[in-house]
Write an enzyme that holds these catalytic residues in place. Structure first.
Site, PDB file in Angstrom:
ATOM      1  N   ASP A   1      38.754  36.315  49.218  1.00 54.55           N
ATOM      2  CA  ASP A   1      37.732  35.282  49.424  1.00 54.55           C
ATOM      3  C   ASP A   1      38.274  33.881  49.078  1.00 54.55           C
ATOM      4  O   ASP A   1      39.299  33.747  48.409  1.00 54.55           O
ATOM      5  CB  ASP A   1      36.508  35.608  48.548  1.00 54.55           C
ATOM      6  CG  ASP A   1      35.217  35.011  49.104  1.00 54.55           C
ATOM      7  OD1 ASP A   1      35.270  34.177  50.017  1.00 54.55           O
ATOM      8  OD2 ASP A   1      34.133  35.403  48.601  1.00 54.55           O
TER       9      ASP A   1
ATOM     10  N   ASP B   1      34.135  46.780  42.025  1.00 45.79           N
ATOM     11  CA  ASP B   1      35.412  46.050  41.970  1.00 45.79           C
ATOM     12  C   ASP B   1      36.168  46.461  40.710  1.00 45.79           C
ATOM     13  O   ASP B   1      35.572  46.588  39.634  1.00 45.79           O
ATOM     14  CB  ASP B   1      35.162  44.538  41.837  1.00 45.79           C
ATOM     15  CG  ASP B   1      34.832  43.890  43.167  1.00 45.79           C
ATOM     16  OD1 ASP B   1      34.687  44.597  44.175  1.00 45.79           O
ATOM     17  OD2 ASP B   1      34.719  42.644  43.178  1.00 45.79           O
TER      18      ASP B   1
ATOM     19  N   ASP C   1      33.705  42.224  53.521  1.00 44.28           N
ATOM     20  CA  ASP C   1      32.778  42.415  52.404  1.00 44.28           C
ATOM     21  C   ASP C   1      31.337  42.506  52.908  1.00 44.28           C
ATOM     22  O   ASP C   1      31.079  42.311  54.104  1.00 44.28           O
ATOM     23  CB  ASP C   1      32.969  41.254  51.412  1.00 44.28           C
ATOM     24  CG  ASP C   1      32.847  41.723  49.971  1.00 44.28           C
ATOM     25  OD1 ASP C   1      32.164  42.748  49.729  1.00 44.28           O
ATOM     26  OD2 ASP C   1      33.404  41.056  49.081  1.00 44.28           O
TER      27      ASP C   1
ATOM     28  N   ARG D   1      36.111  50.581  50.613  1.00 42.13           N
ATOM     29  CA  ARG D   1      35.768  50.524  49.204  1.00 42.13           C
ATOM     30  C   ARG D   1      34.427  51.223  49.025  1.00 42.13           C
ATOM     31  O   ARG D   1      33.509  50.987  49.791  1.00 42.13           O
ATOM     32  CB  ARG D   1      35.656  49.054  48.793  1.00 42.13           C
ATOM     33  CG  ARG D   1      37.000  48.313  48.720  1.00 42.13           C
ATOM     34  CD  ARG D   1      37.669  48.579  47.392  1.00 42.13           C
ATOM     35  NE  ARG D   1      36.681  48.503  46.310  1.00 42.13           N
ATOM     36  CZ  ARG D   1      36.194  47.355  45.854  1.00 42.13           C
ATOM     37  NH1 ARG D   1      36.619  46.206  46.293  1.00 42.13           N
ATOM     38  NH2 ARG D   1      35.281  47.355  44.895  1.00 42.13           N
TER      39      ARG D   1
ATOM     40  N   LYS E   1      39.775  42.481  55.297  1.00 43.96           N
ATOM     41  CA  LYS E   1      38.823  43.129  54.392  1.00 43.96           C
ATOM     42  C   LYS E   1      37.471  42.508  54.664  1.00 43.96           C
ATOM     43  O   LYS E   1      37.324  41.283  54.599  1.00 43.96           O
ATOM     44  CB  LYS E   1      39.256  42.884  52.941  1.00 43.96           C
ATOM     45  CG  LYS E   1      38.250  43.304  51.881  1.00 43.96           C
ATOM     46  CD  LYS E   1      38.856  43.110  50.498  1.00 43.96           C
ATOM     47  CE  LYS E   1      37.830  43.166  49.382  1.00 43.96           C
ATOM     48  NZ  LYS E   1      38.445  42.867  48.071  1.00 43.96           N
TER      49      LYS E   1
END
Ligand code: NAG
Ligand code: NAG
Ligand code: NAG
Ligand code: NAG
Ligand code: NAG
Ligand code: NAG
Length: 437
Positions: free
Chosen positions: A85, A231, A170, A227, A168
């Site tokens: 990010d 985290d 999110d 995922r 990735k």
């Protein structure tokens, strides 16, 4: 204190059949992806005045990419360099609506940075979000406001034009009810670009968080990796909690993993000062047993030699990258010890080899157990030779299935890892002319 612990292993036998589900067919990640990622170590650090060497910037990516090549990480298999990010401007381009990188921190643009990364023989990865904003508030792929429309085609085209190899995605700022439909849709948009782009989904992570059962069969068809838990944080407690989550769900998860489609327990934090060398061995051992992606998040420019050596350990990496791609399982769990087992190559006369990891969570430093107890329910041979994977000491070899394996493990919060290779039939065979031709 030398404390010798002997225990009996009859409590935990889990039978699972490995049903191979077809993973995403974009030709990528036939073995778990390996590389480096900004997030766990560098987070959303954007103040380049305060942190000239640690802010999310062109300079950080270039310096880390260079070290990955000069220090041997690429040779060992770490090939993706991923920005997480906080790379973009706060607004899209007012005219084209395209995402644009922060002009101060990425002054030459992403295509230029990506070309540099490619010129080193590495692959270039980036980050985005399926919602209206990323978790840190940068623009997401969704327009929202009831319009149910998105920037998926525009953004995937932009990434393809930059030469992005991995993304990735999110799940902040989005309605979880939509995930099962929009993550596959974003995957289709990636596919339409014609550029093979590794697709990492945070899709199930958000569902698990609100106790909704993820549809892993669909996830494995759309995503190369996903995922599905919290985290990772820079602590051993965090490593252990992730390990426990995977152990508790292993019978379910093992069915969905296959080449091209991987569960992602999150980044490798080895090399950060928060983990001791022993704790770092625990993470490398279990991530390899799980066939997890090995995406390091650390500062490779300043890492201590013993941690570098661990990250570059070819024998452990080979366990992670085993072509069968099986998710190993915890076969024993007590307050002072965990034992994990994973079938790997070579397969000798139909019997697989096994990687075995011991995680010491108690006070003993030596453990002894009957080999047949930890291989119960598995396709075992009657005799194995043993290889020590962290390279600590020579082991008595060979060992019979019916005899005890006794291993020293370096104290609480450390791991030992060995490989068992079937010996059956290896020694009494006569070579034929065919073998020699
Ligand atoms: C770019 O990043 C810098 C911090 O390095 C920040 O001050 C600036 O506001 C950012 N620019 C935009 C347009 O987001
Ligand atoms: C990247 O940007 C630099 C500086 O602006 C320039 O010299 C170089 O030619 C660019 N490289 C590519 C591949 O565009
Ligand atoms: C959604 O609508 C609100 C209120 O009209 C507005 O403030 C906001 O900027 C809009 N968001 C997007 C992503 O268009
Ligand atoms: C797109 O999907 C098709 C069908 O699964 C696959 O054969 C092809 O390799 C994919 N292409 C890319 C670029 O991902
Ligand atoms: C494994 O053992 C630990 C320590 O005793 C315990 O906290 C955990 O609940 C156990 N997990 C399972 C699945 O039994
Ligand atoms: C071998 O391991 C078993 C438990 O699996 C234990 O009962 C036995 O005492 C061990 N033998 C030796 C010699 O350590």
């Amino acid at each position: 204190m030398f404390y010798f612990l002997v225990f009996s292993l009859n409590l935990l036998v889990i039978f699972t059949t490995h049903v191979s589900v077809n993973g995403l067919d974009n030709g990528l990640a036939r073995t778990p992806p390996m590389g480096w990622m900004t997030w766990a170590k560098f987070g959303c650090h954007v103040d380049c005045v305060k942190e000239p060497n640690g802010c999310i910037s062109d300079k950080l990516i270039r310096s880390m990419a260079s070290v990955m090549v000069t220090e041997g990480y690429l040779d060992a298999g770490y090939e993706y360099v991923n920005i997480d990010d906080c790379w973009s401007e706060m607004e899209r381009d007012p005219v084209t609506q395209a995402l644009i990188p922060n002009a101060t921190r990425f002054p030459d643009g992403m295509e230029n940075l990506s070309s540099f990364v490619h010129s080193l023989g590495l692959r270039f990865g980036i980050y985005g979000d399926i919602g209206t904003k990323t978790c840190e508030g940068y623009p997401g792929f969704w327009i929202g406001n009831g319009s149910a429309s998105d920037y998926f085609l525009l953004d995937t085209e932009t990434f393809a034009s930059w030469g992005v190899d991995s993304i990735k995605v999110d799940g902040c700022y989005q309605d979880i009810d939509l995930f099962d439909r929009i993550y596959p849709r974003f995957g289709q948009a990636l596919n339409f670009t014609g550029r093979p782009i590794l697709y990492s989904c945070s899709w199930p992570a958000y569902q698990v968080y609100v106790q909704r059962e993820p549809d892993y069969a669909s996830i494995a068809k759309s995503c190369n990796l996903w995922r599905n838990y919290n985290d990772i944080e820079l602590s051993f407690e965090s490593v252990l909690s992730i390990i426990e989550f995977f152990a508790q769900n292993q019978a379910d998860f093992v069915r969905y993993q296959s080449p091209g489609a991987w569960f992602d327990p999150d980044m490798i934090i080895v090399g950060n000062e928060e983990l001791t060398l022993g704790q770092a061995r625990v993470q490398m051992a279990i991530w390899s047993i799980l066939s997890a992606p090995l995406l390091m998040s650390n500062d490779l420019r300043t890492i201590k030699p013993e941690f570098k050596q661990l990250l570059l350990n070819r024998k452990v990496i080979a366990v992670d990258q085993d072509p069968m791609g099986i998710m190993g399982e915890r076969v024993f769990n007590a307050s002072d010890l965990q034992i994990w087992v994973k079938p790997i190559e070579p397969v000798v006369k139909g019997k697989p080899s096994f990687a075995v990891a011991l995680v010491n969570t108690g006070v003993a430093d030596t453990f002894s157990f009957k080999l047949s107890d930890i291989l119960t329910g598995k396709d075992s041979a009657t005799s194995y030779s043993i290889d020590d994977l962290f390279g600590d000491e020579p082991l008595n070899s060979p060992i019979e299935l019916s005899s005890n394996l006794t291993l020293k493990v370096g104290g609480k919060g450390d791991a030992r890892m060995v490989k068992l290779i079937p010996r059956d039939g290896l020694f009494f065979e006569t070579l034929t002319n065919n073998d020699l031709s």
